[in-house]
Design an enzyme around this catalytic site. Structure first.
Site, PDB file in Angstrom:
ATOM      1  N   GLU A 132       0.856  -1.190   0.000  1.00 57.70           N
ATOM      2  CA  GLU A 132       0.000   0.000   0.000  1.00 57.70           C
ATOM      3  C   GLU A 132       0.887   1.234   0.000  1.00 57.70           C
ATOM      4  O   GLU A 132       1.736   1.386   0.879  1.00 57.70           O
ATOM      5  CB  GLU A 132      -0.892   0.002   1.252  1.00 57.70           C
ATOM      6  CG  GLU A 132      -1.745   1.261   1.378  1.00 57.70           C
ATOM      7  CD  GLU A 132      -2.539   1.309   2.683  1.00 57.70           C
ATOM      8  OE1 GLU A 132      -2.396   0.394   3.520  1.00 57.70           O
ATOM      9  OE2 GLU A 132      -3.287   2.281   2.884  1.00 57.70           O
ATOM     10  N   GLU A 153      15.183  -5.184  -0.937  1.00 51.87           N
ATOM     11  CA  GLU A 153      16.108  -6.300  -1.105  1.00 51.87           C
ATOM     12  C   GLU A 153      15.717  -7.096  -2.336  1.00 51.87           C
ATOM     13  O   GLU A 153      14.529  -7.317  -2.597  1.00 51.87           O
ATOM     14  CB  GLU A 153      16.061  -7.191   0.145  1.00 51.87           C
ATOM     15  CG  GLU A 153      17.029  -8.353   0.090  1.00 51.87           C
ATOM     16  CD  GLU A 153      16.948  -9.229   1.339  1.00 51.87           C
ATOM     17  OE1 GLU A 153      16.295  -8.826   2.328  1.00 51.87           O
ATOM     18  OE2 GLU A 153      17.523 -10.333   1.311  1.00 51.87           O
ATOM     19  N   HIS A 167      13.186  -2.767   5.439  1.00 52.11           N
ATOM     20  CA  HIS A 167      13.054  -2.852   3.988  1.00 52.11           C
ATOM     21  C   HIS A 167      11.900  -3.760   3.609  1.00 52.11           C
ATOM     22  O   HIS A 167      11.343  -4.456   4.452  1.00 52.11           O
ATOM     23  CB  HIS A 167      14.351  -3.394   3.366  1.00 52.11           C
ATOM     24  CG  HIS A 167      14.733  -4.774   3.844  1.00 52.11           C
ATOM     25  ND1 HIS A 167      15.695  -4.979   4.809  1.00 52.11           N
ATOM     26  CD2 HIS A 167      14.276  -6.010   3.522  1.00 52.11           C
ATOM     27  CE1 HIS A 167      15.828  -6.283   5.040  1.00 52.11           C
ATOM     28  NE2 HIS A 167      14.967  -6.933   4.278  1.00 52.11           N
TER      29      HIS A 167
END
Lengths: 158, 158
Positions: free
Chosen positions: B73, B148, B102
């Site tokens: 979101e 990542e 992350h």
């Protein structure tokens, strides 16, 4: 929708949050929220915990934590749990540090889920009865991160 | 693993990040990362964008963004994109504001994915060749959030 071949294998695998005390956080995410610990990686200065819903109950490639979506990675930097000078982690919802907002759990019954959270002593940022949006709640995890609780949409037959 | 009936319906649905300019961020998440825009909610002072991989390509309950995991979101507070005094959002990886780390995307080939990101002008926090861990990379989204990039695990036959 069709995607390019170059991104066809991509999945949104996990979200990482730092936690102060893994014992407290693991208890919260497994016992209160019902997630399963799928993987633990102990490194020299930190330990990673990967949590998912329904781990090992699936027959598709999503059975492993690296081949599926909806993984929560908790990072514990060793020592924070006993460091009395540790200021705690920012939850991302006030300045400075604002940016990250929350994670969200879909449930079949928000009221019932929240009644149970109350019984378990969970702190609320917003109860279903607070404010205008009666169909969602926000609870707080042990580090103060916001967790939205919202009704999932299930097509007929589910 | 078995879960209690009380949490049996729970799913880790989404992660929310604030973004300064939705046009820039949507371009990044759809064109660079290959996600699909599943839902847009325009509110008075903010707009929400819900992004998922493989939207509409599934026959299970996971076809809708509320019945599945792995939803991102993006929250746009109206006006930030034109506010020259806007300081930008914290990515959660430096003090103050540290907490959120992350999100992660699994891919089938990290090297190839990163070569493509390079071609597209994506900024890197860590290229595969940097540091000890050659099999992962971190790219930056338009607000500086770390993403990542890691190889997913696919059982034989996938």
């Amino acid at each position: 929708m069709p995607r390019t071949a170059e991104t066809a294998s991509f999945k949104f695998n996990h979200t990482m949050l730092r936690v102060r005390d893994p014992q407290v956080s693991l208890k919260f995410y497994t016992e209160v929220l019902g997630m399963d610990l799928a993987e633990k990686q102990v490194h020299e200065t930190f330990t990673l915990y990967f949590l998912v819903y329904n781990y090992g109950n699936e027959v598709t490639d999503s059975v492993t934590r690296k081949g599926r979506e909806g993984v929560l990675e908790l990072t514990h930097n060793h020592g924070t749990e006993n460091d009395t000078n540790f200021a705690g982690y920012a939850n991302g919802n006030s300045d400075p540090g604002r940016g990250f907002g929350h994670i969200a759990i879909v449930v079949d019954d928000v009221e019932k889920a929240c009644e149970r959270f109350e019984r378990l002593g969970v702190k609320f940022q917003k109860r279903p009865s607070d404010g205008k949006m009666k169909d969602i709640a926000f609870i707080l995890d042990p580090d103060g991160y916001w967790i939205e609780v919202v009704k999932g949409y299930y097509p007929s037959g589910f």
